[in-house]
Design an enzyme around this catalytic site. Sequence first.
Site, mmCIF file in Angstrom:
data_model
loop_
_atom_site.group_PDB
_atom_site.id
_atom_site.type_symbol
_atom_site.label_atom_id
_atom_site.label_comp_id
_atom_site.label_asym_id
_atom_site.label_seq_id
_atom_site.Cartn_x
_atom_site.Cartn_y
_atom_site.Cartn_z
ATOM 1 N N ASN A 154 -22.279 -5.734 57.676
ATOM 2 C CA ASN A 154 -23.141 -4.546 57.779
ATOM 3 C C ASN A 154 -23.571 -4.370 59.226
ATOM 4 O O ASN A 154 -23.894 -5.348 59.910
ATOM 5 C CB ASN A 154 -24.412 -4.728 56.935
ATOM 6 C CG ASN A 154 -24.117 -4.737 55.445
ATOM 7 O OD1 ASN A 154 -23.155 -4.126 54.994
ATOM 8 N ND2 ASN A 154 -24.951 -5.431 54.686
ATOM 9 N N GLU A 163 -22.032 0.457 50.190
ATOM 10 C CA GLU A 163 -23.453 0.150 50.417
ATOM 11 C C GLU A 163 -23.951 0.755 51.725
ATOM 12 O O GLU A 163 -24.622 0.097 52.526
ATOM 13 C CB GLU A 163 -23.688 -1.370 50.390
ATOM 14 C CG GLU A 163 -23.311 -1.987 49.052
ATOM 15 C CD GLU A 163 -23.600 -3.473 48.947
ATOM 16 O OE1 GLU A 163 -23.664 -4.143 49.987
ATOM 17 O OE2 GLU A 163 -23.740 -3.953 47.801
ATOM 18 N N LYS A 199 -15.940 -3.784 56.275
ATOM 19 C CA LYS A 199 -16.643 -3.292 55.078
ATOM 20 C C LYS A 199 -16.837 -1.806 55.314
ATOM 21 O O LYS A 199 -17.525 -1.415 56.259
ATOM 22 C CB LYS A 199 -17.985 -3.998 54.925
ATOM 23 C CG LYS A 199 -18.865 -3.419 53.795
ATOM 24 C CD LYS A 199 -20.174 -4.201 53.663
ATOM 25 C CE LYS A 199 -21.046 -3.654 52.554
ATOM 26 N NZ LYS A 199 -22.297 -4.443 52.368
ATOM 27 N N TRP A 219 -26.968 1.036 40.816
ATOM 28 C CA TRP A 219 -26.226 -0.109 41.366
ATOM 29 C C TRP A 219 -25.171 -0.673 40.422
ATOM 30 O O TRP A 219 -24.292 -1.432 40.841
ATOM 31 C CB TRP A 219 -27.193 -1.220 41.790
ATOM 32 C CG TRP A 219 -28.000 -0.822 42.979
ATOM 33 C CD1 TRP A 219 -29.230 -0.218 42.971
ATOM 34 C CD2 TRP A 219 -27.623 -0.944 44.355
ATOM 35 N NE1 TRP A 219 -29.639 0.033 44.253
ATOM 36 C CE2 TRP A 219 -28.677 -0.408 45.135
ATOM 37 C CE3 TRP A 219 -26.505 -1.462 45.007
ATOM 38 C CZ2 TRP A 219 -28.637 -0.359 46.527
ATOM 39 C CZ3 TRP A 219 -26.466 -1.426 46.399
ATOM 40 C CH2 TRP A 219 -27.529 -0.871 47.143
ATOM 41 N N ARG A 231 -19.238 0.060 37.576
ATOM 42 C CA ARG A 231 -18.991 -0.490 38.919
ATOM 43 C C ARG A 231 -17.841 -1.489 38.924
ATOM 44 O O ARG A 231 -17.097 -1.581 39.908
ATOM 45 C CB ARG A 231 -20.271 -1.159 39.428
ATOM 46 C CG ARG A 231 -20.068 -1.987 40.658
ATOM 47 C CD ARG A 231 -21.391 -2.376 41.226
ATOM 48 N NE ARG A 231 -21.270 -3.449 42.199
ATOM 49 C CZ ARG A 231 -22.296 -4.057 42.759
ATOM 50 N NH1 ARG A 231 -23.521 -3.691 42.436
ATOM 51 N NH2 ARG A 231 -22.131 -5.012 43.638
ATOM 52 N N GLU A 288 -12.558 -13.768 48.262
ATOM 53 C CA GLU A 288 -13.835 -13.965 48.951
ATOM 54 C C GLU A 288 -14.804 -14.630 47.986
ATOM 55 O O GLU A 288 -15.001 -14.167 46.866
ATOM 56 C CB GLU A 288 -14.388 -12.608 49.409
ATOM 57 C CG GLU A 288 -15.744 -12.713 50.080
ATOM 58 C CD GLU A 288 -16.265 -11.365 50.600
ATOM 59 O OE1 GLU A 288 -15.457 -10.505 50.991
ATOM 60 O OE2 GLU A 288 -17.494 -11.187 50.609
ATOM 61 N N GLU A 321 -26.471 -16.800 47.330
ATOM 62 C CA GLU A 321 -27.291 -15.596 47.174
ATOM 63 C C GLU A 321 -27.825 -15.399 45.751
ATOM 64 O O GLU A 321 -29.028 -15.274 45.544
ATOM 65 C CB GLU A 321 -26.452 -14.390 47.604
ATOM 66 C CG GLU A 321 -27.149 -13.068 47.387
ATOM 67 C CD GLU A 321 -26.271 -11.887 47.769
ATOM 68 O OE1 GLU A 321 -25.167 -12.097 48.298
ATOM 69 O OE2 GLU A 321 -26.704 -10.751 47.524
ATOM 70 N N GLU A 352 -28.114 -12.212 57.265
ATOM 71 C CA GLU A 352 -28.231 -11.598 55.942
ATOM 72 C C GLU A 352 -27.800 -12.607 54.890
ATOM 73 O O GLU A 352 -26.747 -13.238 54.994
ATOM 74 C CB GLU A 352 -27.366 -10.330 55.872
ATOM 75 C CG GLU A 352 -27.478 -9.634 54.522
ATOM 76 C CD GLU A 352 -27.157 -8.147 54.557
ATOM 77 O OE1 GLU A 352 -27.060 -7.573 55.654
ATOM 78 O OE2 GLU A 352 -27.022 -7.553 53.463
ATOM 79 N N ARG A 353 -28.656 -12.767 53.891
ATOM 80 C CA ARG A 353 -28.419 -13.718 52.792
ATOM 81 C C ARG A 353 -28.221 -15.146 53.294
ATOM 82 O O ARG A 353 -27.489 -15.942 52.692
ATOM 83 C CB ARG A 353 -27.212 -13.318 51.939
ATOM 84 C CG ARG A 353 -27.226 -11.878 51.475
ATOM 85 C CD ARG A 353 -28.379 -11.548 50.577
ATOM 86 N NE ARG A 353 -28.415 -10.122 50.235
ATOM 87 C CZ ARG A 353 -29.419 -9.536 49.611
ATOM 88 N NH1 ARG A 353 -30.499 -10.224 49.280
ATOM 89 N NH2 ARG A 353 -29.388 -8.257 49.330
ATOM 90 N N LYS A 355 -13.610 -9.994 46.314
ATOM 91 C CA LYS A 355 -14.596 -10.944 45.778
ATOM 92 C C LYS A 355 -14.079 -11.523 44.466
ATOM 93 O O LYS A 355 -13.362 -10.854 43.735
ATOM 94 C CB LYS A 355 -15.938 -10.255 45.539
ATOM 95 C CG LYS A 355 -16.669 -9.902 46.830
ATOM 96 C CD LYS A 355 -18.138 -9.528 46.595
ATOM 97 C CE LYS A 355 -18.789 -9.149 47.918
ATOM 98 N NZ LYS A 355 -20.231 -8.875 47.822
ATOM 99 N N ASP A 413 -20.276 -8.945 41.898
ATOM 100 C CA ASP A 413 -20.819 -9.383 43.183
ATOM 101 C C ASP A 413 -21.362 -10.801 43.125
ATOM 102 O O ASP A 413 -22.567 -10.990 42.999
ATOM 103 C CB ASP A 413 -21.946 -8.412 43.579
ATOM 104 C CG ASP A 413 -22.416 -8.627 45.005
ATOM 105 O OD1 ASP A 413 -21.803 -9.440 45.707
ATOM 106 O OD2 ASP A 413 -23.397 -7.973 45.406
HETATM 107 O O1 GCW Z 1 -23.897 -9.393 47.589
HETATM 108 C C1 GCW Z 1 -24.130 -8.280 48.372
HETATM 109 C C2 GCW Z 1 -25.243 -8.661 49.266
HETATM 110 C C3 GCW Z 1 -25.315 -7.874 50.539
HETATM 111 C C4 GCW Z 1 -23.952 -7.946 51.193
HETATM 112 C C5 GCW Z 1 -22.932 -7.355 50.237
HETATM 113 C C6 GCW Z 1 -21.513 -7.459 50.779
HETATM 114 C C7 GCW Z 1 -23.458 -8.035 53.522
HETATM 115 O O2 GCW Z 1 -26.433 -8.538 48.544
HETATM 116 O O3 GCW Z 1 -26.316 -8.453 51.335
HETATM 117 O O4 GCW Z 1 -23.945 -7.292 52.439
HETATM 118 O O5 GCW Z 1 -22.938 -8.056 49.030
HETATM 119 O O6 GCW Z 1 -20.831 -8.374 50.346
HETATM 120 O O7 GCW Z 1 -21.133 -6.663 51.588
#
Ligand code: GCW
Length: 832
Positions: A245, A326, A322, A581, A376, A427, A433, A202-203, A400, A405
């Site tokens: 995920n 999401e 996590k 979102w 958010r 993080e 991404e 993923e990403r 993060k 994000d």
């Molecule tokens: O930035 C977003 C990403 C998701 C990612 C999520 C996360 C792994 O688009 O792909 O899922 O963050 O950090 O959990």
Amino acid sequence: MAGSKTESKPGTNVDARRKMVFLAATVFAAIFVAAPIVCAQTPVVHTQTEDQAWLRDGYSHGMPPVPMQVRVLGHDPLENTAAKEIVNGVQRLWGSSPVIAKSDATEAILLGTVQQVHAAYPALKLPATLAPEGFWIAESDASEKRLVVVAGGSERGVLYGAFALVRQLATIGWSPKTTIIEAPAMPIRWVDEWDNANGTVERGYGGRSIFFEGGKVRDDLSDVATYARLLVSVGINGCNVNNVNGAAPFLNPDMIKGLARIADAMRPWGVRLAISVDIASPQKVGGLKTFDPLDPDVKAWWAAKIDEIYQQIPDFAGVTVKADSEGQPGPASYGRSPADAANVLASALAPHGGVVLYRAFVYNNHLDYNDMKADRARAAYDIFHPLDGQFAPNVIVQIKYGPIDFQAEEPVSPLFAGLHQTSEAMELQITQEYLGQQRHLVYLAPLWKEKLDFDLRAENRSTPVKEIIEGKSFDRPLGGMIGVSCVGRDGWLGAPMAMANLYAFGRLAWNSNLSAEQIAAEWTKLSISTKPEVVATVDKMLLGSWQSYVHYTGFLGTQTLTDITGSHYGPNIEASERNGWGQWHRDDPQGIGMDRSVATGTAFAGQYPPEVAKIYESAATTPDSLLLFFHHLPWTYKLQSGKTIIQHVYDIHYQGAAEAAQLGADWATLKGKIDPQLYEEERARLEYQAGHAIVWRDAIVQYFLKETGIPDALGRAGHYPGRLEAEDARLTGYKVIDITPWEDASGGKIVTCDQSAPQKNCTAEWTYVSKPGRFNIAVQYFDLRGGVAHFTLGINGTEIVSWAADATFPLTMPVILQRASLRVALMVEASS
Ligand code: GCW
């Protein structure tokens, strides 16, 4: 012009000159689709070796300045690895290998823990204290021997010291007076990989997983060992190998056996394995009726499962979670808190010395856009601040860097100052991404430094984020940095220059006081060349690249104006708005920005400690770079620079696209001075980046021009002098289509070569009827993800140049559009 199909070649720079004898010149461009869309992509084959990164062959000449014997005092595998690394490093730098001395030697590079060194050479003066992961390197002539001593606080410290010695030799050199004493700034220095069991990442933009394939651990784990070596060489001590995920399958017994093999492959390099776990695993994997963290059966299940892991992986580092985010299940299903969930795992891990990294990335992705108080950005603080003091000692809250994000620009998360009795880790993302996905050169150390150095002024005293996560500010035992890396089998990160980010992450986690400049110089010397002119040029490119990217993708704190519900790549302004979102920037014809003030907005600004909150509360004191993150303002609002917001939007995008083009120009000066393959590969990437920056520029500029109706004082927005639109050409075979989002092509239209049409070649022709002169033609074309399209450019029936659009883009990306440019200088002269 847009071709139907396939992959783009980021433009071949052809400079073909032709004399034209007619005043009217017809330019035609044809596309030949040699391969249907379904054709398989030819993968770019990179040999996956450490030579691709900073542990490559060196450049020094002459005699090695250090003894050509290496003596290891202990027998620990990490010390043996350390010795091999020194042999290897000297060999790479000078072409000859030191020998491993079996016994006392008159001169040697001596490796051992402080205790071992002291026992062997009691007369040697050693530092009184050394942190367990720390090391001391110095030359000593005690006992009439020439010894270059690498003494570690532990065996692991010896290994870090060995890499530090090689780095010193490669970048600075050695003198008998050199003394290096170091210890890592923070205990948790991990990379997180978002790999799925099926081999996708993923990403990830560097190919398929190095760990998994077809639902299990790969048979060949040689890449894993090589990766661990790269990681340890910059001080990284943990690697979480699976996606946060969908993590449940990773606790199946067969998978745990496979994970043990991964841990074995990384162990000689001192990199410990961690995994992500799904909080619903007791139900999904264990078959229990519930996953309520406070249920006794659930607790027992976790304890047994963690024991099972430690039986096979005795140095297992811990788990990442996590949850309630999401779509991932979490304790909220049972009215329990993140602390309840984290503590169950923590108590299962504590007897083994493992830790829980509980992610603060918990938010509701079904927010109401029409609710002006919904935000958010508030979520992490709102949820985790009240839990301060409730987490077990071996829990670290992983935050993060920003409240949204991994955006190109956003403020530091206020949660860093909101937990005083909880260990914290920052993080950040090595995989780009939202920052160009490794197709754009974006060196991230300046962004990370900005966050690390930011002084949150908690309790009205100095509390820079780096000192908080190092545990210093609030006297916490744990803490650190987590870099979401997402490497793959295609040259790790898929782009050689992107490796500067992996390198920088490790160096900053080791020493958060290093500067972005210092790290860039080190990386360039180790990875590209030590020639001063090369170092100067590459460093200039690296250091400016993040801000250039911000200049064309997300102005004044609007984050990244990209397709946020899909690929996160390329411009798509409306994608952030009118959905749940919460990555909103709230633009309308009158103004733009999120009001996050306490007085009139969502009150997010009030989550910061008072001194910082005060700065963000008012537009007048908020720095321009974050203005629209905190305030909704009219387009005509005057910035600190004196410009209106809308004029700034125009100016900064033209500036950003010019800066992207300058990267290519700077790189061109390195021709003949660096490895030709690297030169060519990066040249093509930068040409693509310059083209894509134009797409970004034009999209954002024309979108807001249309919305505000306020013209660009310099007359650029909406005017493309000299641009011949594909839809205005005489088209054969091509059909004109509207695209979504409309702003991604001028006029919202592109032409596509209609595969169902009887002819297989499509042609677009323009006639030039104007003054004679000399012109550069830049053909800019959009391209799709798979297959190959063939283009030919001709003038008055004569073919000038042809090229194939066949670049490879990340496999996990949906179809994307790109544009690259190809330049042809065209001379049009009047006929006599
Ligand atoms: O930035 C977003 C990403 C998701 C990612 C999520 C996360 C792994 O688009 O792909 O899922 O963050 O950090 O959990």
